[in-house]
Enzyme design. Structure first.
Site, PDB file in Angstrom:
ATOM      1  CB  SER A 220      -5.225  10.484   1.268  1.00 51.86           C
ATOM      2  OG  SER A 220      -6.010   9.438   0.787  1.00 51.86           O
ATOM      3  N   GLY A 222      -4.454  13.420  -2.212  1.00 52.32           N
ATOM      4  CA  GLY A 222      -3.378  13.324  -3.194  1.00 52.32           C
ATOM      5  C   GLY A 222      -2.253  14.292  -2.880  1.00 52.32           C
ATOM      6  CB  ALA A 223      -0.284  16.462  -5.139  1.00 53.50           C
ATOM      7  N   GLY A 225      -2.408  16.938   0.256  1.00 59.33           N
ATOM      8  CA  GLY A 225      -2.167  16.639   1.654  1.00 59.33           C
ATOM      9  C   GLY A 225      -3.271  15.763   2.215  1.00 59.33           C
ATOM     10  N   GLY A 251      -1.450   5.243   0.345  1.00 57.89           N
ATOM     11  CA  GLY A 251      -2.569   5.417   1.276  1.00 57.89           C
ATOM     12  C   GLY A 251      -2.506   4.397   2.408  1.00 57.89           C
ATOM     13  CG  ASP A 252      -2.561   0.528   1.269  1.00 53.64           C
ATOM     14  OD1 ASP A 252      -3.712   0.992   1.323  1.00 53.64           O
ATOM     15  OD2 ASP A 252      -2.123  -0.110   0.293  1.00 53.64           O
TER      16      ASP A 252
HETATM   17  O1  F1X Z   1      -8.700  -3.803  -5.488  1.00 46.80           O
HETATM   18  P1  F1X Z   1      -8.477  -3.153  -4.139  1.00 46.80           P
HETATM   19  O2  F1X Z   1      -8.634  -4.140  -3.029  1.00 46.80           O
HETATM   20  O3  F1X Z   1      -9.280  -1.913  -3.953  1.00 46.80           O
HETATM   21  O4  F1X Z   1      -6.964  -2.631  -4.129  1.00 46.80           O
HETATM   22  C1  F1X Z   1      -5.894  -3.537  -4.257  1.00 46.80           C
HETATM   23  C2  F1X Z   1      -4.587  -2.770  -4.413  1.00 46.80           C
HETATM   24  O5  F1X Z   1      -4.597  -1.916  -5.557  1.00 46.80           O
HETATM   25  O6  F1X Z   1      -4.422  -1.939  -3.262  1.00 46.80           O
HETATM   26  C3  F1X Z   1      -3.050  -1.876  -2.878  1.00 46.80           C
HETATM   27  C4  F1X Z   1      -2.578  -0.459  -2.939  1.00 46.80           C
HETATM   28  O7  F1X Z   1      -3.332   0.358  -2.087  1.00 46.80           O
HETATM   29  C5  F1X Z   1      -2.291  -2.801  -3.811  1.00 46.80           C
HETATM   30  O8  F1X Z   1      -1.346  -3.530  -3.081  1.00 46.80           O
HETATM   31  C6  F1X Z   1      -3.361  -3.676  -4.428  1.00 46.80           C
HETATM   32  O9  F1X Z   1      -3.021  -4.148  -5.711  1.00 46.80           O
END
Ligand code: F1X
Length: 315
Positions: A220, A222-223, A225, A251-252
């Site tokens: 990814s 960011g803005a 693409g 991203g998730d």
């Molecule tokens: O500390 P990590 O595990 O890298 O990221 C955790 C986190 O930032 O990732 C998610 C957003 O992608 C949030 O729900 C959560 O707080």
């Protein structure tokens, strides 16, 4: 079924503030709480799309109980691993001009017995998984090779693995040949140890990650693409976004969109971009439902704009 593994989940607290004045008492104008951690968010987006998902995550203390309640209220199937330490709370401060500051806590340290139980739970739940999405930072106690181990075990059991992590945990897992890795631009730059200023730089870095073991790279940018580089070549996709409200979890949501659409090729990339674009237009880490997606706003091309300068270059 899409199994998600979040070794270091969180209770995500978002405060809306007019602006961030250091050293002052800041009165929030709004607040929300979401069950968080990258794999948890992937499960939330997969469930919102109506597909089956199970989330494996260690849970402990009062914040852990709250995360379990919030997931239950959203109808997410969970395979919890009880741990003695309290689940972390991560804070997002969202300013009215759209700037977001995030504070991620380290989370509890997992004992040897808890680590074992986590691995065992992943193994048990993997039986009917088509995909296993391993996401986020590793809590203290888990070795940087932990994801590499999970990838190897998942492959032995016939499942495909999507991996979204960074730093040493990513580099070590590459050797176990994950089916897809999903770095953002910073993580991609860190993995190859050089800055990225154009889309072409990102393509080269993604190809290097493939040489290091990843079968496909969904990056990814960011803005700008997203980029997909796999055995068949490279594709670039982007979408129109009117107003960015929160990029937490975008991203998730993208990774969920990619897996929901089969986990390979340009159609899956288009779904990833549509999910990411929808997520940034929703508050906190709210995951998009099918009605939030605008596939018509997405363009996908095999003519990757290699010379395009990134809006958010990584130095
Ligand atoms: O500390 P990590 O595990 O890298 O990221 C955790 C986190 O930032 O990732 C998610 C957003 O992608 C949030 O729900 C959560 O707080």
């Amino acid at each position: 079924m899409i199994l998600t593994v979040t070794p270091n989940p969180s209770l995500d607290r978002t405060y809306e503030v007019p602006s961030l004045d250091r050293g002052e008492v800041i009165r929030a104008t709004g607040e929300r709480m979401d069950p968080g951690g990258k794999g948890v968010n992937v499960s939330r987006a997969v469930a919102a799309a109506g597909q089956r998902t199970v989330a494996v995550l260690p849970l402990g203390g009062a914040p852990g109980a709250l995360v379990a309640d919030l997931l239950d209220a959203q109808g997410i199937e969970v395979a919890p691993v009880p741990v003695a330490g309290a689940t972390r709370s991560n804070i997002a401060l969202a300013e009215s001009d759209g700037v977001l500051t995030k504070i991620n806590a380290p989370g509890p340290e997992l004992s040897a017995a808890e680590q074992e139980l986590l691995l065992e739970t992943v193994r048990e739940q993997s039986r009917d998984a088509d995909w296993i999405a391993c996401c986020g930072s590793l809590p203290r106690g888990l070795a940087p090779s932990w994801y590499a181990d999970v990838v190897a075990r998942a492959h032995a059991g016939g499942a495909r693995i999507a991996l979204d992590t960074s730093g040493r945990a990513l580099l070590e897992a590459l050797r176990a040949r994950p089916d897809v890795v999903k770095p953002n631009a910073e993580e991609l730059a860190e993995a190859v140890g050089r800055p990225l200023s154009t889309v072409g730089d990102a393509v080269k870095a993604a190809e290097e990650l493939r040489e290091m073991g990843a079968r496909a790279v969904l990056a990814s940018l960011g803005a700008d693409g997203q980029l997909l580089v796999d055995d068949a070549g490279a594709w670039f996709a982007s979408a129109r976004v009117d107003v960015v409200r929160s990029n937490v979890g975008a991203g998730d949501s993208s990774l969920a969109g990619f897996l929901i659409a089969g986990g390979s090729g340009p159609a899956a990339l288009a779904s990833a971009v549509a999910h990411g674009a929808a997520a940034v237009q929703l508050p906190g880490s709210v995951m998009p439902a099918p009605g939030d997606l605008d596939m018509a706003a997405v363009t996908v091309t095999a003519e990757v704009p290699l010379d395009r300068v990134l809006k958010e270059p990584v130095s």
